[in-house]
Design a protein around this motif. Structure first.
Motif, PDB file in Angstrom:
ATOM      1  N   GLY A   1       3.284   1.563  -5.094  1.00 10.60           N
ATOM      2  CA  GLY A   1       2.467   0.665  -4.289  1.00 10.60           C
ATOM      3  C   GLY A   1       1.112   0.421  -4.910  1.00 10.60           C
ATOM      4  O   GLY A   1       0.707   1.070  -5.886  1.00 10.60           O
ATOM      5  N   ASN A   2       0.390  -0.505  -4.330  1.00  7.99           N
ATOM      6  CA  ASN A   2      -0.956  -0.864  -4.748  1.00  7.99           C
ATOM      7  C   ASN A   2      -1.908   0.289  -4.434  1.00  7.99           C
ATOM      8  O   ASN A   2      -1.945   0.790  -3.316  1.00  7.99           O
ATOM      9  CB  ASN A   2      -1.363  -2.139  -3.994  1.00  7.99           C
ATOM     10  CG  ASN A   2      -2.744  -2.628  -4.326  1.00  7.99           C
ATOM     11  OD1 ASN A   2      -3.456  -2.049  -5.139  1.00  7.99           O
ATOM     12  ND2 ASN A   2      -3.133  -3.706  -3.674  1.00  7.99           N
ATOM     13  N   SER A   3      -2.704   0.679  -5.418  1.00  6.43           N
ATOM     14  CA  SER A   3      -3.643   1.788  -5.220  1.00  6.43           C
ATOM     15  C   SER A   3      -4.760   1.440  -4.266  1.00  6.43           C
ATOM     16  O   SER A   3      -5.416   2.326  -3.713  1.00  6.43           O
ATOM     17  CB  SER A   3      -4.250   2.188  -6.568  1.00  6.43           C
ATOM     18  OG  SER A   3      -5.081   1.137  -7.058  1.00  6.43           O
ATOM     19  N   GLY A   4      -5.023   0.128  -4.066  1.00  7.74           N
ATOM     20  CA  GLY A   4      -6.163  -0.295  -3.265  1.00  7.74           C
ATOM     21  C   GLY A   4      -7.421  -0.432  -4.095  1.00  7.74           C
ATOM     22  O   GLY A   4      -8.441  -0.932  -3.619  1.00  7.74           O
TER      23      GLY A   4
ATOM     24  N   PHE B   1      -0.331   1.174  -8.778  1.00  7.49           N
ATOM     25  CA  PHE B   1      -0.843   0.237  -9.780  1.00  7.49           C
ATOM     26  C   PHE B   1      -2.144  -0.360  -9.249  1.00  7.49           C
ATOM     27  O   PHE B   1      -2.381  -0.419  -8.042  1.00  7.49           O
ATOM     28  CB  PHE B   1       0.180  -0.866 -10.086  1.00  7.49           C
ATOM     29  CG  PHE B   1       0.590  -1.664  -8.882  1.00  7.49           C
ATOM     30  CD1 PHE B   1      -0.136  -2.786  -8.476  1.00  7.49           C
ATOM     31  CD2 PHE B   1       1.699  -1.297  -8.130  1.00  7.49           C
ATOM     32  CE1 PHE B   1       0.234  -3.517  -7.355  1.00  7.49           C
ATOM     33  CE2 PHE B   1       2.080  -2.028  -7.007  1.00  7.49           C
ATOM     34  CZ  PHE B   1       1.355  -3.137  -6.630  1.00  7.49           C
ATOM     35  N   ASP B   2      -2.993  -0.789 -10.157  1.00  9.03           N
ATOM     36  CA  ASP B   2      -4.285  -1.371  -9.797  1.00  9.03           C
ATOM     37  C   ASP B   2      -4.221  -2.892  -9.908  1.00  9.03           C
ATOM     38  O   ASP B   2      -3.369  -3.456 -10.599  1.00  9.03           O
ATOM     39  CB  ASP B   2      -5.391  -0.868 -10.739  1.00  9.03           C
ATOM     40  CG  ASP B   2      -5.538   0.644 -10.729  1.00  9.03           C
ATOM     41  OD1 ASP B   2      -5.213   1.259  -9.692  1.00  9.03           O
ATOM     42  OD2 ASP B   2      -5.964   1.200 -11.764  1.00  9.03           O
TER      43      ASP B   2
ATOM     44  N   ARG C   1       0.845  -1.190   0.000  1.00  8.34           N
ATOM     45  CA  ARG C   1       0.000   0.000   0.000  1.00  8.34           C
ATOM     46  C   ARG C   1       0.881   1.241   0.000  1.00  8.34           C
ATOM     47  O   ARG C   1       1.997   1.225   0.512  1.00  8.34           O
ATOM     48  CB  ARG C   1      -0.918  -0.001   1.218  1.00  8.34           C
ATOM     49  CG  ARG C   1      -2.048  -1.013   1.120  1.00  8.34           C
ATOM     50  CD  ARG C   1      -2.991  -0.677  -0.032  1.00  8.34           C
ATOM     51  NE  ARG C   1      -3.951  -1.749  -0.291  1.00  8.34           N
ATOM     52  CZ  ARG C   1      -5.126  -1.858   0.308  1.00  8.34           C
ATOM     53  NH1 ARG C   1      -5.463  -0.980   1.236  1.00  8.34           N
ATOM     54  NH2 ARG C   1      -5.950  -2.839  -0.002  1.00  8.34           N
ATOM     55  N   ILE C   2       0.347   2.312  -0.546  1.00  2.96           N
ATOM     56  CA  ILE C   2       1.095   3.552  -0.667  1.00  2.96           C
ATOM     57  C   ILE C   2       0.291   4.666  -0.015  1.00  2.96           C
ATOM     58  O   ILE C   2      -0.930   4.720  -0.162  1.00  2.96           O
ATOM     59  CB  ILE C   2       1.370   3.858  -2.152  1.00  2.96           C
ATOM     60  CG1 ILE C   2       2.251   5.086  -2.309  1.00  2.96           C
ATOM     61  CG2 ILE C   2       0.095   3.995  -2.939  1.00  2.96           C
ATOM     62  CD1 ILE C   2       2.785   5.263  -3.719  1.00  2.96           C
ATOM     63  N   PRO C   3       0.939   5.548   0.763  1.00  2.31           N
ATOM     64  CA  PRO C   3       0.188   6.648   1.380  1.00  2.31           C
ATOM     65  C   PRO C   3      -0.312   7.615   0.311  1.00  2.31           C
ATOM     66  O   PRO C   3       0.430   7.992  -0.599  1.00  2.31           O
ATOM     67  CB  PRO C   3       1.213   7.313   2.304  1.00  2.31           C
ATOM     68  CG  PRO C   3       2.536   6.953   1.726  1.00  2.31           C
ATOM     69  CD  PRO C   3       2.365   5.592   1.118  1.00  2.31           C
TER      70      PRO C   3
END
Length: 453
Positions: A39-42, A65-66, A11-13
Motif C-alpha cells: 500500500g501507499n506509505s502516505g 511505496f511512496d 493505505r496500509i496499516p
C-alpha cells in the motif's frame, strides 16, 4: 504448493496491532494464508524510495511505496478523489476533468503493477481494493502477470447514465474485464455494472460471468460486514456516555457519525433535525443531535464547501432553538476514539445513517452491534445506503425528503419498546449472518475458483 495472498490497497496499516473491521479481517486472512500487503506509505516526497519499503515481516510481509508531490496530486487528489469519487457517487457535476491527472492516475497504477509483478509468484492470488486501483489488473496484464486477480469496490458503482461524463469511459470495460472476479457491495451495484459493461460491448454468459473481447470475468455482490462480537464488547466496556455528554435525565440522543463528505447527506440531516424541532410539541422530551464528522481531503474544494455549509446550518438551527442549558446540534469535526464511539452508539436513542449514496456504510452495522438488546435504539437508514439491502428492519427514509426524515426521527424517539426489540432482533441476525469473516472467506473462496464453471 498453494500460493500466497497479495493484498493491495491505497493505505496500509503501520501499527503492530491492527484495528478496524476491514483491516483486522485482511490481517487475519494474510496471517492464515501467508502473504504480503502492499500500500501507499502516505509519504509525499521528491525522492521516493525505489521499489517497496519494508514495514514488517511477521506474521506476514507489509511493504509500502511512496508518491511524489505530482503523483499525490494527480493520482490521489485530482483523479481518484475529484474525478472518480464524485462520478461513482452520482455527482458528475462535482467532477474535475484533467487529462494530466488522468495520465498520472494510469502511470501510478503502472508503477504499482511493476512493483507487484516483481513480488508475485506464479500461484499467488492478488486482491485489489477500491477505486484508486481500478485499472491495476489491466496494468498487471501488461506486465505479463497471469495470476488470479480480484477486485473489491467499497463504494457504489456508477450508473450507465453517469459514465459518459468520464472522458476515459472507453477504458472502463477493459479495466474491469482484466480482473477475474469483481466484487461489489450490493445487488444494485452489480446491476449497474452489468448495464455499463453491456452498453460498451460486453456479453452476458452463464453463472454471473461476462465476456469483454478475449477476457472472461465474474461480477458478484459480497456485502461487507463487521466483527459483531468485538463491537458489542467495546460497547459493553464503554464508560457512562450520559456523564461524558452531560445529558439531562430523559433527554433523547440522536447520533450521526460520518466522514465529512458531500455523499453523506449531512446538510439534509441538519435540515431534517431543524424541521423536527420546529414541529415539536411542548410536552415532547428534549432531543439533541450529536454529529461527529471528522474531516477528510481538505485539499479538495468540494470538501471545504461542505464544511462551511454545515457550520452555517448548525449555527442557524442552534440560534433558533437553543436554550441557556441546551444546544440542539452538537457538531464535532474531529475523530473520536473507537472505545468512546462504541459507548455513544449504545447510548443513542436513534442513529441517523442517511447518505445520498454509499457503498455499504458500516456505521449502520456498528450501531446495531452496540445496542443493548433489552432496550435498543432505532436505526434510521437511507434507501441509498448499501446496507439498506440487508437491514430492512430499520426505519427507511428518503434523505432528500426533509419532512420524511423529520417524521422518522419523531417515530424513532417515540417507538414502543416491543417494536424496538423486534426490529433489533431482525437487524442483529442480519449482521451476524454476513459478518466480516463471512465476507473475507466467501470472497477469497470465489476468487480461488475464478475461471471454473
Amino acid at each position: 504448493m498453494a500460493g500466497r495472498l497479495i493484498v493491495v490497497s491505497n493505505r496500509i496499516p503501520t501499527d503492530s496491532a491492527p484495528s478496524g473491521g476491514l483491516v483486522v479481517a485482511l490481517h487475519d486472512a494474510l496471517k492464515a494464508r501467508g502473504g504480503i500487503w502492499i500500500g501507499n506509505s502516505g509519504k509525499v516526497t521528491d525522492s521516493p524510495a525505489e521499489g517497496l519499503t519494508p514495514i514488517a515481516d511477521e506474521p506476514y510481509r507489509r511493504r509500502s511505496f511512496d508518491l511524489t508531490p505530482a503523483e499525490h496530486k494527480g493520482f490521489y487528489l485530482d483523479y481518484a478523489n475529484s474525478t472518480l469519487w464524485p462520478l461513482f457517487h452520482h455527482r458528475a457535476d462535482l467532477m474535475t476533468l484533467d487529462q494530466d491527472a488522468a495520465r498520472t492516475y494510469w502511470e501510478v497504477n503502472r508503477k504499482v503493477a511493476r512493483l507487484i509483478a516483481a513480488e508475485a509468484g506464479p500461484d499467488d492470488m492478488i486482491w485489489v481494493h477500491d477505486y484508486h486501483f481500478l485499472p491495476l489488473a489491466r496494468a498487471l496484464r501488461l506486465e505479463g502477470v497471469e495470476n488470479r486477480v480480484g477486485f473489491f469496490l467499497h463504494i457504489p458503482f456508477p450508473n450507465v447514465s453517469d459514465v459518459p461524463a468520464l472522458p476515459e469511459n472507453k477504458y472502463l470495460p477493459e479495466w474491469v474485464a482484466a480482473y477475474d472476479l469483481v466484487g461489489l457491495q450490493t445487488v444494485r451495484d452489480v446491476s449497474a455494472a452489468i448495464n455499463v459493461l453491456r452498453e460498451n460491448g460486453a456479453e452476458m454468459l452463464l453463472k454471473g460471468r461476462m465476456k469483454f473481447r478475449d477476457r472472461q470475468f465474474r461480477l458478484a455482490s459480497f456485502p461487507i460486514g463487521i466483527d459483531v462480537d468485538d463491537f458489542a464488547e467495546a460497547a459493553d466496556a464503554a464508560g457512562d456516555a450520559d456523564r461524558t455528554l452531560r445529558l439531562d435525565p430523559g433527554e433523547k440522543l440522536v447520533l450521526g457519525v460520518d466522514r465529512l463528505d458531500y455523499s453523506k447527506g449531512i446538510p439534509n440531516r441538519f435540515a431534517a433535525f431543524g424541521e423536527f424541532l420546529r414541529t415539536g410539541q411542548p410536552d415532547e422530551p428534549r432531543a439533541t443531535l450529536l454529529q461527529i464528522a471528522p474531516p477528510s481531503r481538505e485539499d479538495v474544494e468540494a470538501y471545504r464547501d461542505i464544511r462551511e455549509e454545515l457550520e452555517e446550518m448548525a449555527g442557524r438551527v442552534n440560534g433558533e432553538h437553543a436554550e441557556l442549558d441546551w444546544t440542539p446540534i452538537r457538531y464535532i469535526r474531529k475523530n473520536i476514539p473507537r472505545e468512546i464511539l462504541a459507548g455513544l452508539y449504545r447510548r443513542a436513542d436513534a442513529m441517523l445513517v442517511t447518505p445520498l449514496a454509499d457503498g455499504m456504510n458500516l456505521v449502520a452495522k456498528e450501531y446495531v452491534a452496540a445496542q443493548d438488546g433489552a432496550d435498543p435504539g432505532v436505526l434510521i437508514l437511507s434507501h441509498f445506503a448499501g446496507a439498506a439491502e440487508q437491514l430492512d428492519a430499520a426505519l427507511m427514509v428518503n434523505p432528500y425528503d426533509i419532512g420524511d426524515t423529520s417524521r422518522a426521527i419523531r417515530a424513532a424517539l417515540s417507538m414502543p419498546e416491543h417494536e424496538r426489540i423486534a426490529r433489533h432482533l431482525s437487524l442483529i441476525a442480519a449482521i451476524r449472518e454476513h459478518d466480516i469473516d463471512w465476507w473475507t472467506t466467501t470472497y477469497l473462496d470465489a476468487l480461488a475458483t475464478a475461471g471454473t464453471i
